[in-house]
Scaffold this motif. Sequence first.
Motif, mmCIF file in Angstrom:
data_model
loop_
_atom_site.group_PDB
_atom_site.id
_atom_site.type_symbol
_atom_site.label_atom_id
_atom_site.label_comp_id
_atom_site.label_asym_id
_atom_site.label_seq_id
_atom_site.Cartn_x
_atom_site.Cartn_y
_atom_site.Cartn_z
ATOM 1 N N UNK A 218 13.521 1.867 2.251
ATOM 2 C CA UNK A 218 14.260 1.750 3.499
ATOM 3 C C UNK A 218 13.369 2.457 4.504
ATOM 4 N N UNK A 219 12.863 1.711 5.451
ATOM 5 C CA UNK A 219 11.878 2.259 6.377
ATOM 6 C C UNK A 219 12.479 3.357 7.250
ATOM 7 N N UNK A 220 11.716 4.426 7.429
ATOM 8 C CA UNK A 220 12.110 5.506 8.316
ATOM 9 C C UNK A 220 12.083 5.018 9.763
ATOM 10 N N UNK A 221 12.946 5.568 10.595
ATOM 11 C CA UNK A 221 12.978 5.173 12.009
ATOM 12 C C UNK A 221 11.635 5.411 12.689
ATOM 13 N N UNK A 222 10.896 6.426 12.231
ATOM 14 C CA UNK A 222 9.592 6.735 12.828
ATOM 15 C C UNK A 222 8.602 5.586 12.692
ATOM 16 N N UNK A 223 8.826 4.680 11.732
ATOM 17 C CA UNK A 223 7.903 3.561 11.515
ATOM 18 C C UNK A 223 8.116 2.425 12.509
ATOM 19 N N UNK B 70 2.336 11.534 3.260
ATOM 20 C CA UNK B 70 2.110 10.937 1.942
ATOM 21 C C UNK B 70 3.010 9.713 1.706
ATOM 22 N N UNK B 71 4.140 9.638 2.429
ATOM 23 C CA UNK B 71 5.094 8.534 2.261
ATOM 24 C C UNK B 71 4.749 7.317 3.113
ATOM 25 N N UNK B 72 3.769 7.411 3.974
ATOM 26 C CA UNK B 72 3.281 6.266 4.744
ATOM 27 C C UNK B 72 2.093 5.739 3.958
ATOM 28 N N UNK C 191 4.434 0.652 3.228
ATOM 29 C CA UNK C 191 5.760 1.233 3.086
ATOM 30 C C UNK C 191 5.789 2.554 3.849
ATOM 31 N N UNK C 192 6.947 2.905 4.393
ATOM 32 C CA UNK C 192 7.103 4.182 5.097
ATOM 33 C C UNK C 192 8.549 4.642 4.915
ATOM 34 N N UNK D 27 10.815 5.629 -2.735
ATOM 35 C CA UNK D 27 10.112 6.567 -1.867
ATOM 36 C C UNK D 27 8.718 6.821 -2.428
ATOM 37 N N UNK D 28 7.942 5.750 -2.620
ATOM 38 C CA UNK D 28 6.616 5.939 -3.214
ATOM 39 C C UNK D 28 5.677 6.674 -2.262
ATOM 40 N N UNK D 29 4.782 7.419 -2.850
ATOM 41 C CA UNK D 29 3.752 8.125 -2.096
ATOM 42 C C UNK D 29 2.398 7.486 -2.390
ATOM 43 N N UNK D 30 1.414 7.887 -1.618
ATOM 44 C CA UNK D 30 0.055 7.416 -1.858
ATOM 45 C C UNK D 30 -0.371 7.788 -3.282
ATOM 46 N N UNK D 31 -0.092 9.014 -3.712
ATOM 47 C CA UNK D 31 -0.467 9.452 -5.063
ATOM 48 C C UNK D 31 0.185 8.582 -6.130
ATOM 49 N N UNK D 32 1.421 8.197 -5.912
ATOM 50 C CA UNK D 32 2.133 7.344 -6.866
ATOM 51 C C UNK D 32 1.468 5.967 -6.947
ATOM 52 N N UNK D 33 1.176 5.371 -5.805
ATOM 53 C CA UNK D 33 0.617 4.015 -5.791
ATOM 54 C C UNK D 33 -0.810 3.943 -6.309
#
Length: 177
Positions: free
Chosen positions: A15-20, A89-91, A80-81, A49-55
């Motif tokens: 679910x995209x953050x409003x900041x995106x 890290x979530x962007x 994803x964000x 809520x994947x992070x760069x490290x996860x992907x």
Amino acid sequence: TVNVYADSAYSVGCKYTKASNYDENTSQLVYDAANAYYQANINSYYNLEPTYSYLKSQTRLGGSRAFFIAGHAGYNYIQLASRGVSGSEYWTGIHTGSNGELNYGYTYAGLEGRNMSATKVITFAGCETDQINNKFSLAKIAVGRGAHAATGWMYRMNNEQNWMRIYNYSLGAGYSV
């Protein structure tokens, strides 16, 4: 010849953050994909809520039997964000280039140099992720890196939930792409 595939599947979206500045939620698509693969007796995991490290993990991206990602995309990236702001890290997302490439505040897991031979199917559920005349699209690069099959879209798409559910459950039931 006996083909041995990895025994795990990973599904990611958010679910995209409003900041995106995106007002979209791909969570249900991810739940459906994860459940479909689980019903096929595959160890199936999802992350909203994947992070760069996860992907960037080779175990997940390239080392899994199936990989599903739903997000905003262009021919050479899907992003994803879920939390935070640009640069967090979530962007994150997947890109045809190298690990760690930065673009507009997103840090991408790269397909360049990645061994995808354990992946039976990877789905890039996003706009233009497999442009027919573009040999550098996400789907084509994933297959070029060894994935047995990749699904992407030639044009803009809206991640139609019913179609995506049928698609994923069909894959889980053993149908081919």
